[in-house]
Write an enzyme that holds these catalytic residues in place. Structure first.
Site, PDB file in Angstrom:
ATOM      1  NE  ARG A  37     -27.265 -28.977  53.087  1.00 61.87           N
ATOM      2  CZ  ARG A  37     -26.543 -28.748  51.758  1.00 61.87           C
ATOM      3  NH1 ARG A  37     -26.996 -29.173  50.664  1.00 61.87           N
ATOM      4  NH2 ARG A  37     -25.434 -28.185  51.669  1.00 61.87           N
ATOM      5  CE  LYS A 203     -12.937 -23.424  40.492  1.00 63.33           C
ATOM      6  NZ  LYS A 203     -14.237 -23.190  39.962  1.00 63.33           N
ATOM      7  N   GLY A 356     -19.778 -28.285  52.708  1.00 62.02           N
ATOM      8  CA  GLY A 356     -19.975 -29.653  52.616  1.00 62.02           C
ATOM      9  C   GLY A 356     -19.264 -30.845  53.034  1.00 62.02           C
ATOM     10  N   GLY A 379     -21.411 -22.247  50.489  1.00 61.73           N
ATOM     11  CA  GLY A 379     -21.136 -21.042  49.522  1.00 61.73           C
ATOM     12  C   GLY A 379     -21.832 -19.656  50.280  1.00 61.73           C
TER      13      GLY A 379
HETATM   14  P1  ADP Z   1     -16.110 -27.354  51.283  1.00 65.57           P
HETATM   15  O1  ADP Z   1     -17.053 -28.369  50.661  1.00 65.57           O
HETATM   16  O2  ADP Z   1     -15.768 -27.833  52.728  1.00 65.57           O
HETATM   17  O3  ADP Z   1     -16.507 -25.935  50.976  1.00 65.57           O
HETATM   18  P2  ADP Z   1     -14.505 -27.573  48.816  1.00 65.57           P
HETATM   19  O4  ADP Z   1     -15.647 -28.156  48.218  1.00 65.57           O
HETATM   20  O5  ADP Z   1     -14.012 -26.208  48.577  1.00 65.57           O
HETATM   21  O6  ADP Z   1     -14.717 -27.778  50.373  1.00 65.57           O
HETATM   22  O7  ADP Z   1     -13.157 -28.509  48.751  1.00 65.57           O
HETATM   23  C1  ADP Z   1     -13.310 -29.912  48.717  1.00 65.57           C
HETATM   24  C2  ADP Z   1     -12.475 -30.787  48.085  1.00 65.57           C
HETATM   25  O8  ADP Z   1     -11.199 -30.156  47.674  1.00 65.57           O
HETATM   26  C3  ADP Z   1     -12.484 -32.116  48.202  1.00 65.57           C
HETATM   27  O9  ADP Z   1     -13.140 -32.882  47.222  1.00 65.57           O
HETATM   28  C4  ADP Z   1     -10.933 -32.542  47.981  1.00 65.57           C
HETATM   29  O10 ADP Z   1     -10.547 -33.735  47.625  1.00 65.57           O
HETATM   30  C5  ADP Z   1     -10.606 -31.356  47.298  1.00 65.57           C
HETATM   31  N1  ADP Z   1      -8.913 -31.200  47.844  1.00 65.57           N
HETATM   32  C6  ADP Z   1      -8.363 -30.917  49.025  1.00 65.57           C
HETATM   33  N2  ADP Z   1      -7.122 -30.670  48.971  1.00 65.57           N
HETATM   34  C7  ADP Z   1      -6.746 -30.935  47.554  1.00 65.57           C
HETATM   35  C8  ADP Z   1      -5.668 -31.185  46.999  1.00 65.57           C
HETATM   36  N3  ADP Z   1      -4.266 -30.964  47.678  1.00 65.57           N
HETATM   37  N4  ADP Z   1      -5.470 -31.599  45.662  1.00 65.57           N
HETATM   38  C9  ADP Z   1      -6.834 -31.814  44.925  1.00 65.57           C
HETATM   39  N5  ADP Z   1      -7.886 -31.480  45.507  1.00 65.57           N
HETATM   40  C10 ADP Z   1      -8.146 -31.168  46.898  1.00 65.57           C
HETATM   41 MG    MG Z   2     -17.555 -28.893  48.359  1.00 72.30          MG
END
Ligand code: ADP
Ligand code: MG
Length: 400
Positions: A37, A203, A356, A379
């Protein structure tokens, strides 16, 4: 709806420019663990310094919730920024401290100072005009390069540029902010088709709005990660102990039905890598995504799903990816995410990744060069693609 940029800033030589940057980097034992960043904002800082400005750079770091926390001081960021700029950088205090004002007044043309963590002051997250006023007193012009914070109506993002404009001073976007808005606007307006979106991560409740908004633009939606289990459960699948947001089953069902009704292909996992718990040393099994044994949870997409998603991606001309396909932090569940990162990299499509964790996955696979844009906002990029107005961006737009 044009964004005002550094091109609209006019003469800044010998003037003090406040740069709101996103220097919210991960720290590890008092050092910057990942400087992506900081590097992302260097073009803006370099250009302004080249034009002879004095720079006051400010950011939040972590979530100190309005109180000073020694482990969230900007000092490590200041050290890394100085290394990257190859020039000394001054560390200043909080905006309302009298010594800060004096420090800014002591800056010479072409010099850089960094304010202490903005969120140490409760006024930042409260979008407090008095706090914004203290910030406004420090500068002749305002540049926002913090795309990652643009969805927050916080003082340095919203009240400050409002004050600057109201007093006849400039408030414009930096080069990083400009690039983010240009790329994501392209996805929102006229993406080359087929346009395939890959969604994963933790989520579904955070991402239902994105599913709905993307459904109006994409040709296919490929869903993996934990969020897939809420969608699968909504269709009556047996998902064992996988993460499911029970209060979102109805919303999830509706969002998928609405997408399909528009002719959007929505692919959910057909197989998953399952285990009894989230750990690196547990026995794993590949099982049917709709018949996961009761004692197991799905922690990655399976090989058949990875292949099917790969095929759906092969002909794409635009790809947006947010959210890992599994618990990629643990090697046994990292394969699906890696294969999707590769499949996207292998297309001729215009490829954008946001979030992230997704970004980390791309970088761990050494694939940064194969992507057209790595969005620094998780976000913020999702809210932008949803078509929402972001408080930190709308204030930088020309009145239409
Ligand atoms: P990003 O940061 O790319 O936006 P998120 O923060 O929404 O992504 O999600 C990332 C998290 O989701 C990771 O920590 C990963 O371990 C978790 N994750 C992905 N698939 C699963 C799963 N099947 N069960 C539990 N956690 C999961
Ligand atoms: Mg994340």
């Amino acid at each position: 709806m044009g964004l005002r940029t550094l091109d609209d800033l006019g003469r800044v030589a010998d003037r003090t420019v406040f740069v709101r940057a996103d220097l919210n980097v991960p720290l590890e034992s008092g050092r910057v663990a990942d400087d992506a960043r900081i590097r992302a904002t260097l073009p803006t800082l370099g250009e302004l310094l080249g034009r002879g400005a004095r720079l006051v750079v400010a950011s939040h770091l972590g979530r100190p919730k309005g109180a000073v926390r020694d482990d969230l001081r900007m000092a490590p960021v200041v050290v890394r920024l100085a290394e990257l700029l190859g020039a000394p950088v001054r560390a200043l205090g909080l905006p309302r401290e009298p010594s800060t004002r004096a420090g800014v007044e002591g800056l010479a043309s072409g010099e850089v100072a960094v304010l202490e963590n903005l969120r140490f002051d409760p006024g930042e997250e409260a979008n407090d005009p008095t706090f914004a006023g203290a910030l406004a007193e420090l500068a002749d012009a305002y540049v926002d390069d913090a795309f990652g914070a643009a969805h927050r109506a916080h003082a340095s993002v919203r009240a400050l540029p409002e004050l600057m404009l109201a007093s006849g001073r400039s408030a414009v976007a930096g080069r990083l902010m400009q690039r983010e808005v240009e790329v994501l606007s392209r996805l929102r307006r006229d993406p080359a088709r087929p346009y395939v979106a890959v969604l994963g991560g933790a989520k579904v409740s955070d991402k239902l709005g994105v599913i709905r908004a993307l459904a109006e633009r994409v040709d296919a939606l490929l869903v993996g990660g934990a969020m897939a289990f809420t969608l699968l459960a909504a269709e009556g699948a047996r998902v064992g102990r996988s993460l499911v947001e029970l209060d979102r089953l109805g919303d999830a069902r509706e969002a998928v039905a609405a997408a399909r009704a528009r002719g959007v292909r929505v692919d959910l996992p057909v197989d998953v890598v399952a285990a009894p718990e989230v750990a690196a040393d547990v026995p794993t099994a590949v099982v049917d995504a709709r018949a996961i044994p009761e004692e197991l949870m799905g922690l990655d997409i399976g090989p058949r799903t990875a292949e099917a998603f790969g095929r759906a991606l092969a002909g794409a001309r635009t790809v947006f990816w947010n959210g890992p396909m599994g618990v990629f932090e643990l090697e046994p569940f990292a394969v699906g995410t890696r294969s999707i990162a590769l499949a996207i990299a292998a297309t001729d499509a215009f490829c954008v990744v946001g979030g992230g964790d997704s970004l980390l996955a791309v970088r761990q696979a050494g694939l940064e060069e194969a992507y057209d844009h790595l969005s620094t906002g998780g976000g913020a990029s999702l809210e932008f693609l949803e078509g929402r107005e972001l408080p930190g961006i709308s204030i930088l737009e020309e009145a239409s």
